[in-house]
Design a protein around this motif. Structure first.
Motif, PDB file in Angstrom:
ATOM      1  N   HIS A  38       0.351  75.272 -29.676  1.00  0.00           N
ATOM      2  CA  HIS A  38       0.431  76.735 -29.576  1.00  0.00           C
ATOM      3  C   HIS A  38       0.334  77.410 -30.949  1.00  0.00           C
ATOM      4  N   CYS A  39       1.194  76.979 -31.882  1.00  0.00           N
ATOM      5  CA  CYS A  39       1.236  77.648 -33.189  1.00  0.00           C
ATOM      6  C   CYS A  39       0.720  76.774 -34.331  1.00  0.00           C
ATOM      7  N   LYS A  40       0.351  75.523 -34.024  1.00  0.00           N
ATOM      8  CA  LYS A  40      -0.195  74.574 -34.999  1.00  0.00           C
ATOM      9  C   LYS A  40       0.815  74.120 -36.049  1.00  0.00           C
ATOM     10  N   ASN A  41       2.126  74.327 -35.801  1.00  0.00           N
ATOM     11  CA  ASN A  41       3.143  73.833 -36.723  1.00  0.00           C
ATOM     12  C   ASN A  41       3.052  72.302 -36.763  1.00  0.00           C
ATOM     13  N   ARG A  42       3.047  71.731 -37.973  1.00  0.00           N
ATOM     14  CA  ARG A  42       2.908  70.288 -38.141  1.00  0.00           C
ATOM     15  C   ARG A  42       4.281  69.651 -38.285  1.00  0.00           C
ATOM     16  N   TYR A  43       4.472  68.564 -37.551  1.00  0.00           N
ATOM     17  CA  TYR A  43       5.692  67.766 -37.625  1.00  0.00           C
ATOM     18  C   TYR A  43       5.323  66.384 -38.150  1.00  0.00           C
ATOM     19  N   VAL A  44       5.829  66.032 -39.327  1.00  0.00           N
ATOM     20  CA  VAL A  44       5.535  64.723 -39.909  1.00  0.00           C
ATOM     21  C   VAL A  44       6.481  63.698 -39.296  1.00  0.00           C
ATOM     22  N   ALA A  45       5.904  62.665 -38.706  1.00  0.00           N
ATOM     23  CA  ALA A  45       6.706  61.588 -38.127  1.00  0.00           C
ATOM     24  C   ALA A  45       7.128  60.612 -39.225  1.00  0.00           C
ATOM     25  N   PHE A  46       6.158  60.170 -40.038  1.00  0.00           N
ATOM     26  CA  PHE A  46       6.472  59.244 -41.120  1.00  0.00           C
ATOM     27  C   PHE A  46       5.276  59.093 -42.043  1.00  0.00           C
ATOM     28  N   TYR A  47       5.532  58.457 -43.189  1.00  0.00           N
ATOM     29  CA  TYR A  47       4.506  58.105 -44.166  1.00  0.00           C
ATOM     30  C   TYR A  47       4.507  56.580 -44.305  1.00  0.00           C
ATOM     31  N   THR A  48       3.327  56.019 -44.570  1.00  0.00           N
ATOM     32  CA  THR A  48       3.237  54.597 -44.912  1.00  0.00           C
ATOM     33  C   THR A  48       2.292  54.438 -46.096  1.00  0.00           C
ATOM     34  N   ASP A  49       2.501  53.365 -46.830  1.00  0.00           N
ATOM     35  CA  ASP A  49       1.586  52.988 -47.902  1.00  0.00           C
ATOM     36  C   ASP A  49       1.164  51.541 -47.640  1.00  0.00           C
ATOM     37  N   PRO A  50       0.270  50.990 -48.447  1.00  0.00           N
ATOM     38  CA  PRO A  50      -0.198  49.625 -48.170  1.00  0.00           C
ATOM     39  C   PRO A  50       0.937  48.590 -48.085  1.00  0.00           C
ATOM     40  N   GLU A  51       1.933  48.707 -48.953  1.00  0.00           N
ATOM     41  CA  GLU A  51       3.055  47.760 -48.931  1.00  0.00           C
ATOM     42  C   GLU A  51       3.834  47.862 -47.617  1.00  0.00           C
ATOM     43  N   ILE A  52       4.104  49.068 -47.175  1.00  0.00           N
ATOM     44  CA  ILE A  52       4.842  49.278 -45.927  1.00  0.00           C
ATOM     45  C   ILE A  52       4.036  48.763 -44.742  1.00  0.00           C
ATOM     46  N   ARG A  53       2.748  49.067 -44.698  1.00  0.00           N
ATOM     47  CA  ARG A  53       1.921  48.607 -43.573  1.00  0.00           C
ATOM     48  C   ARG A  53       1.863  47.082 -43.515  1.00  0.00           C
ATOM     49  N   LYS A  54       1.782  46.427 -44.672  1.00  0.00           N
ATOM     50  CA  LYS A  54       1.773  44.962 -44.710  1.00  0.00           C
ATOM     51  C   LYS A  54       3.108  44.413 -44.204  1.00  0.00           C
ATOM     52  N   LEU A  55       4.198  45.024 -44.624  1.00  0.00           N
ATOM     53  CA  LEU A  55       5.524  44.608 -44.176  1.00  0.00           C
ATOM     54  C   LEU A  55       5.664  44.785 -42.661  1.00  0.00           C
ATOM     55  N   GLN A  56       5.136  45.875 -42.132  1.00  0.00           N
ATOM     56  CA  GLN A  56       5.203  46.119 -40.695  1.00  0.00           C
ATOM     57  C   GLN A  56       4.414  45.071 -39.913  1.00  0.00           C
ATOM     58  N   VAL A  57       3.278  44.657 -40.442  1.00  0.00           N
ATOM     59  CA  VAL A  57       2.495  43.595 -39.790  1.00  0.00           C
ATOM     60  C   VAL A  57       3.315  42.303 -39.772  1.00  0.00           C
ATOM     61  N   ASN A  58       3.953  41.985 -40.892  1.00  0.00           N
ATOM     62  CA  ASN A  58       4.779  40.780 -40.961  1.00  0.00           C
ATOM     63  C   ASN A  58       5.915  40.831 -39.940  1.00  0.00           C
ATOM     64  N   ILE A  59       6.555  41.979 -39.813  1.00  0.00           N
ATOM     65  CA  ILE A  59       7.653  42.146 -38.853  1.00  0.00           C
ATOM     66  C   ILE A  59       7.133  41.961 -37.430  1.00  0.00           C
ATOM     67  N   ARG A  60       6.001  42.606 -37.112  1.00  0.00           N
ATOM     68  CA  ARG A  60       5.426  42.463 -35.768  1.00  0.00           C
ATOM     69  C   ARG A  60       5.059  41.014 -35.470  1.00  0.00           C
ATOM     70  N   ASN A  61       4.520  40.323 -36.467  1.00  0.00           N
ATOM     71  CA  ASN A  61       4.118  38.933 -36.275  1.00  0.00           C
ATOM     72  C   ASN A  61       5.309  37.993 -36.081  1.00  0.00           C
ATOM     73  N   MET A  62       6.485  38.426 -36.509  1.00  0.00           N
ATOM     74  CA  MET A  62       7.683  37.604 -36.334  1.00  0.00           C
ATOM     75  C   MET A  62       8.125  37.546 -34.872  1.00  0.00           C
ATOM     76  N   GLY A  63       7.728  38.540 -34.097  1.00  0.00           N
ATOM     77  CA  GLY A  63       8.123  38.563 -32.689  1.00  0.00           C
ATOM     78  C   GLY A  63       9.630  38.556 -32.534  1.00  0.00           C
ATOM     79  N   LYS A  64      10.127  37.688 -31.668  1.00  0.00           N
ATOM     80  CA  LYS A  64      11.570  37.616 -31.415  1.00  0.00           C
ATOM     81  C   LYS A  64      12.356  37.157 -32.628  1.00  0.00           C
ATOM     82  N   SER A  65      11.711  36.439 -33.531  1.00  0.00           N
ATOM     83  CA  SER A  65      12.441  35.975 -34.712  1.00  0.00           C
ATOM     84  C   SER A  65      12.756  37.122 -35.675  1.00  0.00           C
ATOM     85  N   SER A  66      12.223  38.327 -35.383  1.00  0.00           N
ATOM     86  CA  SER A  66      12.579  39.497 -36.206  1.00  0.00           C
ATOM     87  C   SER A  66      14.038  39.877 -36.000  1.00  0.00           C
TER      88      SER A  66
END
Length: 94
Positions: A38-66
């Motif tokens: 309606h008003c185009k107000n932007r809501y930022v959910a989060f920021y990531t950088d290459p280090e964070i994205r790599k860490l997130q992949v590692n966490i996802r790949n851990m599955g239940k062992s996370s």
């Protein structure tokens, strides 16, 4: 994905979040956000950088062992890095 919400920082109208958008920022940083249709107000959910994205992949790949002590430490590190990056991107000091 369909998330009902209210534009509490803009027009106060109700809308449904259909998808998140990603904007490329400086130094490999990505801003993930959604906008009020309606008003185009932007809501930022989060920021990531290459280090964070790599860490997130590692966490996802851990599955239940996370859920192990090592996994929990990685999740806590991810959370800390994301909070620090948000502060940096929004003008605060990490």
């Amino acid at each position: 994905m369909s998330i009902p919400t209210i534009c509490n920082a803009g027009c106060n109208k109700q809308f449904t979040i259909e998808k998140f958008e990603i904007e490329q920022m400086n130094d490999g940083v990505e801003q993930t956000y959604f906008e009020c249709p309606h008003c185009k107000n932007r809501y930022v959910a989060f920021y990531t950088d290459p280090e964070i994205r790599k860490l997130q992949v590692n966490i996802r790949n851990m599955g239940k062992s996370s859920q192990t002590a090592k996994g929990v430490k990685l999740i806590e590190k991810n959370k800390r890095l994301m909070n620090d990056l948000r502060k940096k991107m929004e003008g605060g000091q990490p």
